[in-house]
Design an enzyme around this catalytic site. Sequence first.
Site, PDB file in Angstrom:
ATOM      1  N   ASP A  11       0.810  -1.227   0.000  1.00  0.00           N
ATOM      2  CA  ASP A  11       0.000   0.000   0.000  1.00  0.00           C
ATOM      3  C   ASP A  11       0.835   1.266   0.000  1.00  0.00           C
ATOM      4  OD1 ASP A  11      -2.171  -1.718   0.120  1.00  0.00           O
ATOM      5  OD2 ASP A  11      -2.209  -1.689   2.312  1.00  0.00           O
ATOM      6  N   ASN A  36      -5.415 -10.215  -3.699  1.00  0.00           N
ATOM      7  CA  ASN A  36      -5.011  -9.669  -2.395  1.00  0.00           C
ATOM      8  C   ASN A  36      -4.493  -8.239  -2.552  1.00  0.00           C
ATOM      9  OD1 ASN A  36      -2.841 -10.710  -3.828  1.00  0.00           O
ATOM     10  ND2 ASN A  36      -1.756 -11.509  -2.039  1.00  0.00           N
ATOM     11  N   GLY A  38      -4.519  -4.330  -3.713  1.00  0.00           N
ATOM     12  CA  GLY A  38      -5.499  -3.277  -3.913  1.00  0.00           C
ATOM     13  C   GLY A  38      -4.725  -2.057  -4.366  1.00  0.00           C
ATOM     14  N   HIS A  39      -4.717  -1.795  -5.663  1.00  0.00           N
ATOM     15  CA  HIS A  39      -3.937  -0.686  -6.213  1.00  0.00           C
ATOM     16  C   HIS A  39      -4.911   0.428  -6.606  1.00  0.00           C
ATOM     17  CE1 HIS A  39      -0.327  -3.505  -7.255  1.00  0.00           C
ATOM     18  NE2 HIS A  39      -0.638  -3.490  -5.978  1.00  0.00           N
ATOM     19  N   THR A 129      -5.839 -11.497   3.496  1.00  0.00           N
ATOM     20  CA  THR A 129      -6.951 -10.778   2.883  1.00  0.00           C
ATOM     21  C   THR A 129      -8.115 -11.735   2.579  1.00  0.00           C
ATOM     22  OG1 THR A 129      -6.078 -11.126   0.671  1.00  0.00           O
ATOM     23  CG2 THR A 129      -5.390  -9.108   1.796  1.00  0.00           C
ATOM     24  N   ARG A 143       1.936 -29.060  -6.934  1.00  0.00           N
ATOM     25  CA  ARG A 143       1.671 -29.532  -8.305  1.00  0.00           C
ATOM     26  C   ARG A 143       0.308 -30.209  -8.428  1.00  0.00           C
ATOM     27  NH1 ARG A 143       6.587 -32.445  -7.222  1.00  0.00           N
ATOM     28  NH2 ARG A 143       5.792 -31.748  -5.219  1.00  0.00           N
ATOM     29  N   GLN A 223       1.909  -6.381  -3.451  1.00  0.00           N
ATOM     30  CA  GLN A 223       2.410  -6.532  -2.092  1.00  0.00           C
ATOM     31  C   GLN A 223       3.742  -5.767  -1.979  1.00  0.00           C
ATOM     32  OE1 GLN A 223       1.143  -9.795  -3.649  1.00  0.00           O
ATOM     33  NE2 GLN A 223      -0.660  -8.666  -3.051  1.00  0.00           N
ATOM     34  N   THR A 300      -9.604  -4.561   1.986  1.00  0.00           N
ATOM     35  CA  THR A 300     -10.441  -5.138   3.043  1.00  0.00           C
ATOM     36  C   THR A 300     -11.069  -4.093   3.954  1.00  0.00           C
ATOM     37  OG1 THR A 300      -8.499  -5.288   4.449  1.00  0.00           O
ATOM     38  CG2 THR A 300      -9.024  -7.235   3.141  1.00  0.00           C
ATOM     39  N   LYS A 330       3.172  10.222  -0.003  1.00  0.00           N
ATOM     40  CA  LYS A 330       2.457  10.598   1.217  1.00  0.00           C
ATOM     41  C   LYS A 330       3.212  11.531   2.162  1.00  0.00           C
ATOM     42  CE  LYS A 330      -1.331   7.630   1.429  1.00  0.00           C
ATOM     43  NZ  LYS A 330      -2.249   6.878   2.217  1.00  0.00           N
TER      44      LYS A 330
END
Length: 423
Positions: A11, A36, A38-39, A129, A143, A223, A300, A330
């Site tokens: 994130d 999983n 979230g962009h 997630t 496999r 991730q 989430t 940020k």
Amino acid sequence: MDIVLGLQWGDEGKGKFIDLISQNYDIVARFNGGANAGHSIERYGKRITLKSLPSGIFMKGVQNVIGTGMVLDPVNFKKEVLNLRSFDETIQVEKHVSISKKAHLVLPTHQLMDVFMEENSSYTAIGTTRNGIGQAYANKILRQNLRVGDILSPDFTDRIIHILERDYNQLLSYGQILPSLEKLCEDFFDAVEFLKRFEFIEAEIFLNNSLSEGKTMLAEGAQATLLDIDHGTYPYVTSSTTLAAGACSGLGISPKKVGEIYGVAKAYCTRVGNGIFPTEIFNDLGEEIRQKGNEFGSNTGRPRRIGWLDLPALKYAVMINGVTQLVLTKADVLSGFESVAVCTHYEIQNQQISVMHGLFIDDEVQPVLQWMKGWDEDISNYDDASSLPEQLKNYLSFLEKELKIPVSYLSTGPGREQIIKMD
Ligand code: GDP
Ligand code: IMO
Ligand code: MG
């Protein structure tokens, strides 16, 4: 091939940055993970969160590839595509996205098993997630899994039904209350039909041929470094290779072809899920940053844990990825604080440690903080590096000196235009 990846616990703002720089590339290819991720990307004053779709999808003319290293959940993917279509009906998703035949499938039972393990006290709760990511990768390694290309084989339906019945019965034997198997199968096969609208490709051949023809390509990581299955803070990690090396293995591209490696980091740290977090802030200041930075999971909705910037962790991430350029996001969230802290090293049993190694036990790590003067100005509309507040310039120079790489981009807000190219 250039690479964008996260340097912390996810994130960091990868989606926003990739949306912007994808204008420089012909291809954007995701190399790991699945839904999983979230962009988040802001367009037309609205925000959308991409999960399995690559973040080049808003840039006209970019071909987006779901790479071999990914795990794809057809049910989730269908929802995501329909959601994107209602967000922006001008995007011809099927035309601009192709899918590696060798990407692995996430089945409904993977997701149910993920939830079961998270909730059953005889397993370690990771704080996943709950998308079945670990289960899909586990079955890949065993496999026992099926891949996107298998969808085209005549016995696909029989093979899937066999696997779903087997795993469903196993879950029932654990005492799980489950949705009906018929409904799971119906939704799954419906989503598989939908998936067939996309082109399934030999991704390695397509990508290598494209590079040989002189096309440009960006590999998109999901991730982040400290969630890497091998080099992250195991066991509180995801199940894929999130590193620069993962771009090569996940896309089938030689390391010799790698150019720039953009590492994205926040000006502070966040983490969702369980696991070590040396610089975590537990007091009101943490809550203030969480609110100002809107630090709630894009995927989430969980509140993200907040901590100060962690240099030992960043040095580790820069080292194992060979990061060439830092993208800092940020910093705008830290505006208005009288002082901001950076963890310069850890103290562990009276020893000073300046580079993380991912093996620490939380209680033993004492972060040593250096406080620096903060900046008051709201920088969210600045577009020129020279006009940045002096305190922020000092902070950036300090990071460059410590990490020995340039801060090439300073992101100042969630919007595509809210970024300053620093050189
Ligand atoms: P990703 O998973 O790395 O793509 O990051 P996420 O999208 O999950 O989380 C980053 C969040 O911060 C999103 O809500 C972005 O819109 C937002 N964001 C990205 N860069 C900046 C920035 O420089 N400043 C602010 N205030 N928000 C940002
Ligand atoms: P992006 O790409 C932040 C975390 C989960 C959990 C652990 C394992 O948006 O940065 P999983 O579902 O992968 O088995 O969960 O990893 N996690 C993320 N945290 N950003 C992400 O992706 C994440 N993907 C997984 O919270 O701790
Ligand atoms: Mg995210």
